[in-house]
Design an enzyme around this catalytic site. Structure first.
Site, mmCIF file in Angstrom:
data_model
loop_
_atom_site.group_PDB
_atom_site.id
_atom_site.type_symbol
_atom_site.label_atom_id
_atom_site.label_comp_id
_atom_site.label_asym_id
_atom_site.label_seq_id
_atom_site.Cartn_x
_atom_site.Cartn_y
_atom_site.Cartn_z
ATOM 1 N N LEU A 10 25.484 53.411 36.633
ATOM 2 C CA LEU A 10 25.437 52.499 37.771
ATOM 3 C C LEU A 10 26.757 52.642 38.517
ATOM 4 C CD1 LEU A 10 24.268 48.789 37.838
ATOM 5 C CD2 LEU A 10 26.276 49.550 39.110
ATOM 6 N N ASP A 62 20.348 48.165 47.543
ATOM 7 C CA ASP A 62 21.280 47.671 48.554
ATOM 8 C C ASP A 62 21.660 46.238 48.209
ATOM 9 O OD1 ASP A 62 19.412 45.993 50.870
ATOM 10 O OD2 ASP A 62 18.396 47.353 49.485
ATOM 11 N N ASN A 91 33.337 50.957 41.368
ATOM 12 C CA ASN A 91 34.078 51.681 42.397
ATOM 13 C C ASN A 91 34.240 50.880 43.689
ATOM 14 O OD1 ASN A 91 34.928 54.233 44.006
ATOM 15 N ND2 ASN A 91 33.040 53.592 45.011
ATOM 16 N N TYR A 156 45.028 42.796 48.042
ATOM 17 C CA TYR A 156 44.480 44.021 47.470
ATOM 18 C C TYR A 156 45.258 44.439 46.227
ATOM 19 C CZ TYR A 156 43.231 48.949 46.978
ATOM 20 O OH TYR A 156 42.830 50.165 46.466
ATOM 21 N N LYS A 160 44.001 44.622 42.271
ATOM 22 C CA LYS A 160 44.047 45.858 41.493
ATOM 23 C C LYS A 160 44.924 45.711 40.252
ATOM 24 C CE LYS A 160 41.170 48.138 43.972
ATOM 25 N NZ LYS A 160 39.844 48.490 43.412
#
Length: 264
Positions: A10, A62, A91, A156, A160
């Site tokens: 996936l 979707d 991802n 961001y 992370k």
């Protein structure tokens, strides 16, 4: 080594960039695919192409991972179809540039939702099944931004940092179960990530999507917990936060993001 042929991966953010290259690479290794992204038409075209070229099953779903319920709906749909996920590649990611207060709060919350909440939910749902079966893998896309605060991409970098810390801890907990968890920390990569962003980064200063994917999967096969799928200079920069005072690290990071044109 992880057995790719006949297993199912996936991949989130699968319609373009690294996600698309992961899909193409894994299909070539004989993996069936579940492709997740917001772009229904692009997903369908990719799924049809990969199924035709490699003879694998390729399911396009979707979904907008900015929706808090999206990850659970994906899991429910795959359960309904009887699809077992053997490799999860988280991802999908959002990265807004500019000062924190220059963005609407809702956009910052979506950034956290996609980068943290959706990743955590998918890891829990599918990681649980893998642990019960005694096999599987999770690859979480972190970043070289995981290692230090990054002015003008503050949220961001913070998300992370979560991805890196979470992945390392989860791998420790799952050691011996047959499930391997790895965080990949690439640097600037030639994808659509910087589309619509005023940046001074030249494509020649970025790694290619293909090289990042190949190095990531090689590190996964080597059972590494953290992968650095980029040029040596990118990995070297991650050591600054471990060697220098934090106040200095923030100033250096601000200079770097300013030089890249991310502050505007």
């Amino acid at each position: 080594m992880f057995v790719y042929r006949g297993s199912t991966a996936l991949i989130t953010g699968a319609s373009k960039g690294l996600g698309k290259v992961f899909a193409q690479t894994l299909a070539a290794r004989g993996m069936n695919l579940v492709l997740v992204a917001r772009s229904a038409d692009a997903l369908q075209a990719l799924a049809t192409d990969l199924a035709g070229r490699y003879g694998v099953e390729s399911i396009p779903l979707d979904a907008d991972l900015g929706d808090p319920d999206a990850a659970q709906r994906i899991a429910q749909e795959l359960e309904r179809r009887g699809v077992q996920v053997d490799l999860l590649i988280n991802n999908a990611g959002l990265g807004l540039t500019g000062s924190f207060l220059s963005h609407e709060l809702g956009k910052k919350q979506s950034e956290i939702q996609v980068n943290v909440h959706a990743l955590t939910t998918l890891s829990h749902v599918f990681g649980g099944g893998m642990a019960k079966r005694g096999s599987g893998g999770i690859i979480n896309l972190a970043s070289n931004a995981s290692f230090q605060p990054l002015p003008y991409m503050a949220t961001y970098a913070a998300t992370k940092a979560f991805v890196l810390s979470f992945s390392e801890a989860l791998q420790f907990e799952l050691a011996g179960t047959g499930v391997h968890v790895m965080a990949a920390c690439p640097g600037p990569t030639a994808t659509s990530f910087f589309d619509g962003v005023s940046t001074n980064v030249s494509p020649k200063d970025m790694d290619s999507s293909d090289s990042v994917v190949q190095q990531t999967l090689k590190a996964f096969d080597q059972r590494k917990v953290v992968a650095y799928p980029g040029r040596t200079s990118v990995r070297a920069a991650t050591w600054l936060s471990r060697l220098l005072p934090r106040t200095l690290v923030v100033r250096i990071a601000a200079m770097a993001s300013g030089k890249m044109g991310l502050h505007g």
